[in-house]
Motif scaffolding. Structure first.
Motif: not given
Length: 278
Positions: A6-14, A27-35
């Motif tokens: 979660p912290q890694r994702r928060y870091w990318l969001m900011e 952005h999160l879909q692309q870099f973390f492979g999320l739905s």
């Protein structure tokens, strides 16, 4: 140190919201492979944990940093964003406890670079737009306006530059990011194809040797230090980056230091490299 997913994702969001000005679930879909559903859930969780940081803008279809935004997971130094964008992402990965080695890293003070400068530069670079900028060089500190076409960001070892076509100079120039003032103004798409950047497309080799004024023992020590072959160190580089590489190696081509131990290395093929130096 970023430890949890979660912290890694928060870091990318900011990081994306702060330096690019707009965050989407993509952005999160692309870099973390999320739905898309999981990406949207993560953004909503960030908003819940960090109220007031972002707000949703329907016209831009994304979350924007609020005027009161304060970095909570990023440093706010543009180097962090550019290192990540250029693929140098190792600093975002956690290190297992007990696996770390004692070390220290010299950290020069960050340059004064505002997101108000970076956001238009990134957009113009991606879409081949022209920008009117207010730029002040050390050689001309009174600043002047000019129109540029951003080409690429360049890490010269000590700092990040923007390489761009300058309409005023009618040539390619390197602009130090911290010397832009105000906010660049979009001037629309570039009007015609740009000429070849010969300094960028030309490759050459810097040939470095121990300063001949050093003793044979000192020269041998340097040859061993740099793993030289036949007393020479060959460094391939783009012509546009030759001066920066020499600066990084602390090799002066204008004047030898009075103490040969201070400079240690000399440029052996100076005549070949000289036309590309500034």
């Amino acid at each position: 140190m970023i430890k949890t997913e979660p912290q890694r994702r928060y870091w990318l969001m900011e990081l994306i919201a702060y330096w690019e000005g707009r965050l989407t679930a993509n952005h999160l879909q692309q870099f973390f492979g999320l739905s898309r559903q999981q990406a949207s859930k993560d953004i909503n969780q960030y908003l819940q944990d960090n109220p007031g940081q972002f707000y949703y803008c329907s016209s831009r279809k994304g979350h924007l940093p609020s005027p009161a935004f304060k970095p909570g997971f990023i440093s706010g130094d543009v180097t962090e964003y550019l290192n990540w964008m250029s693929g140098q992402r190792a600093h975002t990965m956690p290190v297992e406890p007990g696996y770390r080695l004692e070390h220290a890293i010299l950290a020069p003070p960050p340059r004064n670079v505002s997101p108000r400068v970076i956001r238009p530069l990134v957009h113009a670079l991606r879409h081949h737009y022209r920008l009117e900028v207010d730029y002040g060089a050390v050689s001309k500190p009174d600043r002047d306006g000019r129109i540029i076409v951003p080409i690429r960001f360049v890490n010269t070892g000590r700092r990040w530059h923007l390489r761009a076509w300058c309409e005023k100079a009618r040539g390619y120039r390197d602009f130090v990011l911290s010397r832009f003032h105000g906010e660049p103004t979009p001037e629309g798409p570039q009007r015609s194809p740009l000429p070849d950047d010969s300094a960028w497309s030309t490759t050459l080799t810097l040939i470095l040797k121990p300063d001949p004024r050093l003793s044979p023992e000192q020269q041998a020590a340097l040859a061993y230090d740099y793993d030289m072959t036949n007393g020479e160190l060959h460094l391939p580089t783009r012509a546009a980056l030759a001066q920066y590489l020499l600066n990084e190696m602390q090799v002066s081509v204008k004047m030898l230091d009075g103490n040969p131990a201070a400079q240690q290395l000399i440029l052996a093929n100076h005549d070949e490299v000289k036309p590309w130096l500034f």
